[in-house]
Design an enzyme around this catalytic site. Sequence first.
Site, PDB file in Angstrom:
ATOM      1  N   ASP A 103       6.817  24.900  71.648  1.00 15.62           N
ATOM      2  CA  ASP A 103       6.478  24.299  73.099  1.00 15.62           C
ATOM      3  C   ASP A 103       5.081  25.181  73.668  1.00 15.62           C
ATOM      4  O   ASP A 103       4.528  25.292  73.960  1.00 15.62           O
ATOM      5  CB  ASP A 103       7.509  24.130  74.248  1.00 15.62           C
ATOM      6  CG  ASP A 103       8.239  25.197  73.393  1.00 15.62           C
ATOM      7  OD1 ASP A 103       8.729  26.101  73.216  1.00 15.62           O
ATOM      8  OD2 ASP A 103       9.525  24.862  74.540  1.00 15.62           O
ATOM      9  N   ASP A 106       4.902  33.102  72.650  1.00 16.48           N
ATOM     10  CA  ASP A 106       5.071  34.161  74.309  1.00 16.48           C
ATOM     11  C   ASP A 106       5.005  35.587  73.403  1.00 16.48           C
ATOM     12  O   ASP A 106       3.576  35.979  72.786  1.00 16.48           O
ATOM     13  CB  ASP A 106       6.305  34.240  74.628  1.00 16.48           C
ATOM     14  CG  ASP A 106       6.647  35.202  75.470  1.00 16.48           C
ATOM     15  OD1 ASP A 106       6.739  36.267  75.484  1.00 16.48           O
ATOM     16  OD2 ASP A 106       7.412  34.925  76.168  1.00 16.48           O
ATOM     17  N   PHE A 156       6.349  32.661  83.472  1.00 20.60           N
ATOM     18  CA  PHE A 156       7.209  32.394  83.014  1.00 20.60           C
ATOM     19  C   PHE A 156       6.503  30.732  83.561  1.00 20.60           C
ATOM     20  O   PHE A 156       6.580  30.440  84.841  1.00 20.60           O
ATOM     21  CB  PHE A 156       8.182  32.823  83.404  1.00 20.60           C
ATOM     22  CG  PHE A 156       9.629  32.328  82.873  1.00 20.60           C
ATOM     23  CD1 PHE A 156      10.281  32.767  81.391  1.00 20.60           C
ATOM     24  CD2 PHE A 156      10.161  31.171  83.139  1.00 20.60           C
ATOM     25  CE1 PHE A 156      11.009  32.013  80.771  1.00 20.60           C
ATOM     26  CE2 PHE A 156      10.739  30.845  82.636  1.00 20.60           C
ATOM     27  CZ  PHE A 156      11.845  30.580  81.586  1.00 20.60           C
TER      28      PHE A 156
HETATM   29  P1  XMP Z   1       8.492  34.102  71.149  1.00 22.37           P
HETATM   30  O1  XMP Z   1       8.871  35.383  72.007  1.00 22.37           O
HETATM   31  O2  XMP Z   1       9.127  34.206  70.278  1.00 22.37           O
HETATM   32  O3  XMP Z   1       8.973  32.851  72.106  1.00 22.37           O
HETATM   33  O4  XMP Z   1       7.293  33.948  71.017  1.00 22.37           O
HETATM   34  C1  XMP Z   1       9.118  31.899  71.941  1.00 22.37           C
HETATM   35  C2  XMP Z   1       9.982  30.794  72.771  1.00 22.37           C
HETATM   36  O5  XMP Z   1      10.899  31.409  73.899  1.00 22.37           O
HETATM   37  C3  XMP Z   1      10.846  30.592  75.094  1.00 22.37           C
HETATM   38  N1  XMP Z   1       9.538  30.890  76.155  1.00 22.37           N
HETATM   39  C4  XMP Z   1       9.421  30.174  77.130  1.00 22.37           C
HETATM   40  N2  XMP Z   1      10.838  28.890  77.229  1.00 22.37           N
HETATM   41  N3  XMP Z   1       9.405  29.135  79.413  1.00 22.37           N
HETATM   42  C5  XMP Z   1       9.983  28.956  78.797  1.00 22.37           C
HETATM   43  O6  XMP Z   1      11.193  28.140  79.374  1.00 22.37           O
HETATM   44  C6  XMP Z   1       8.789  30.377  79.093  1.00 22.37           C
HETATM   45  O7  XMP Z   1       7.350  31.126  79.246  1.00 22.37           O
HETATM   46  C7  XMP Z   1       8.968  30.879  77.440  1.00 22.37           C
HETATM   47  N4  XMP Z   1       8.041  31.858  77.161  1.00 22.37           N
HETATM   48  C8  XMP Z   1       8.736  31.835  75.786  1.00 22.37           C
HETATM   49  C9  XMP Z   1      10.596  28.908  73.984  1.00 22.37           C
HETATM   50  O8  XMP Z   1      11.476  28.424  73.497  1.00 22.37           O
HETATM   51  C10 XMP Z   1       9.574  29.395  72.318  1.00 22.37           C
HETATM   52  O9  XMP Z   1       9.839  29.024  71.713  1.00 22.37           O
END
Ligand code: XMP
Length: 182
Positions: A103, A106, A156
């Site tokens: 999805d 980040d 977020f």
């Molecule tokens: P990373 O930091 O490992 O994160 O790239 C990936 C996972 O973190 C969650 N994620 C979010 N979920 N809003 C959300 O609801 C956000 O803004 C957000 N940023 C990161 C998500 O599960 C993603 O797969």
Amino acid sequence: MTTIQVGDQTFQLYLSETDISARVKALAEILNTDYQGKNPLFIGILNGVFMFIADLFKHLTIDAELGFVRLSSYQGMQSSGDLHQKMGLDKDLANRDVIVVDDIIDTGNTLSKFVADLQRNYPTARIKVLTLLSKPSARKVAFEADYVGFEIPNVFVVGYGLDYDECGRQWPAIYQLYSNSE
Ligand code: XMP
């Protein structure tokens, strides 16, 4: 301005249902061209991907298979950095075209580790990454997807499968944390 309440936070509309569905259809059309005759295996990263991958699949005209894994590195609005695989994959990826679908990227921690592990376990797999959303300015590790729906700033977001502490997944649009400075 359209706002919603999720848990103890207010969120404002960021990407409308119309914007999202047009982009998802366009991504499916690109994949229909790139993967014609290849029968790719899509691996969705649960839970956040469920709405995106369902809509994407409705526009695929190629043969494609689907599997899911469940990973977790997030608590509340923060990435913990540790990756836990809560549900595994029961597919053989050897010599397959594989598209890992998430999805949102980040920090990049989750997908960089997952894709590296997958490639190590299946050296002959041809792995590409598709993400609906990407926050390039939030990266802590260098990692880019091959296919990106929308690049967004380091805000977020919830809705369209994404949650804030497991709530807010059901909204058909995407909302960002409300800021009254705008
Ligand atoms: P990373 O930091 O490992 O994160 O790239 C990936 C996972 O973190 C969650 N994620 C979010 N979920 N809003 C959300 O609801 C956000 O803004 C957000 N940023 C990161 C998500 O599960 C993603 O797969």
